[in-house]
Write an enzyme that holds these catalytic residues in place. Structure first.
Site, short mmCIF file in Angstrom:
data_model
loop_
_atom_site.label_atom_id
_atom_site.label_comp_id
_atom_site.label_asym_id
_atom_site.label_seq_id
_atom_site.Cartn_x
_atom_site.Cartn_y
_atom_site.Cartn_z
CE LYS A 181 -7.02 -2.47 3.32
NZ LYS A 181 -5.89 -2.18 2.40
CB THR A 239 -8.19 8.34 -0.87
OG1 THR A 239 -9.09 7.89 -1.89
CG2 THR A 239 -8.89 9.36 0.01
N GLY A 245 -3.51 5.31 -3.20
CA GLY A 245 -2.37 4.76 -2.48
C GLY A 245 -2.62 4.44 -1.02
CB THR A 246 -5.68 4.60 1.11
OG1 THR A 246 -6.03 5.91 0.65
CG2 THR A 246 -5.99 4.49 2.58
N GLY A 247 -4.20 1.94 0.56
CA GLY A 247 -3.93 0.57 0.99
C GLY A 247 -2.45 0.23 1.03
CB CYS A 248 0.31 0.96 -1.36
SG CYS A 248 -0.43 0.29 -2.86
#
Length: 275
Positions: A187, A219, A221-224
């Site tokens: 990412k 932003t 919580g983007t990865g989860c």
């Protein structure tokens, strides 16, 4: 991948595909288990959870976290998988050597895609994985992953490679593939310019995904959210490249809709498609 069978309930309605998240709780509701279940609902699957840790966190940081005992994690997992079954699994915060080992062992017996988000630090820079557990993630968790989705900080933590531009992402993916996952998604959200991600398969295939960068600091919580969205699409029967594309589109909209909460960084909007 063939679409999973729909399960007929006693009442005659049809159950959606089932996705299990194995992760920590975010008391602020923006990341972790809370973000995972919101994402799964938004994408039309039935979300289930195995809680690994409880955090005290809000918009400005993580004030503390407490791991659950390995036997509690194992009992939750067996309870769900043995009775209800799963069509995809997503992992997030595992915190310790004991929990990484426990979850890796459990996942080795699952006949479903496993999306591993190797959570190392929070959005605010707070450690969510013990330093001594990094090697265990490499040696035990990555080999059972269908897909690993590290951000650039986690790439460095797991491989020692510092990604400073898109030119470095392919080498980082190859290094991670060497630890056993079938696919790796690097990412590039922390780089300048477009939000560019690179998906590389153990078969040598490579796919780039690009999206405009929205001027929005909220932003959390983007990865989860991205990992859960990919797991949801896989459970619905999508092939990996298509699952990542659909998940990327969903999380891009969620980032654009992110909103302020508290004094710090607010969450992405998991319900952006409904507003």
């Amino acid at each position: 991948m063939v679409a999973p069978p729909r399960v007929r309930t006693v009442a005659g309605s049809t159950a959606p595909p089932r996705v299990l998240t194995v992760a920590g709780s975010d008391s602020g509701g923006g990341a972790g288990i809370q973000a995972d279940l919101k994402t799964m609902l938004a994408l039309g699957v039935h979300g289930m959870s195995v809680l690994t840790a409880v955090t005290a966190q809000n918009s400005v940081g993580v004030q503390g976290y407490w791991e659950l005992p390995a036997e509690a994690v194992r009992a939750q997992f067996r309870s769900v998988v043995d009775d209800i079954g799963v069509q995809a699994v997503k992992t997030g915060m595992l915190a310790s050597v004991a929990l990484v080992e426990t979850v890796s062992e459990l996942l080795a017996g699952v006949d479903a895609p496993v999306v591993v988000d190797p959570v190392g630090v929070s959005k605010h820079g707070d450690a969510l994985l013990a330093a001594e557990a990094v090697a265990t993630v490499r040696e035990r968790l990555l080999p059972v992953a269908t897909l690993a989705t590290p951000n650039l900080h986690e790439v460095t933590q797991l491989t020692g490679i510092e990604v400073t531009g898109e030119r470095d992402m392919a080498a980082a993916a190859e290094a991670l593939l060497g630890h056993g996952p079938a696919w790796v998604l690097i990412k590039g959200g922390h780089l300048e310019g477009e939000a560019a991600d690179l998906l590389v398969g153990a078969d040598g295939s490579a796919h780039w995904y690009r999206a405009p960068r929205h001027d929005n600091r909220h932003t959390h919580g983007t990865g989860c959210t991205l990992a859960s969205a990919i797991a949801s699409e896989l459970a619905k029967g999508a092939a990996m490249p298509a699952a990542v594309a659909a998940a990327k589109a969903y999380v891009t909209g969620a980032i654009e809709g992110g909103f302020a909460l508290g004094a710090g960084i607010g969450p992405v909007d998991h319900a952006w498609q409904w507003r």
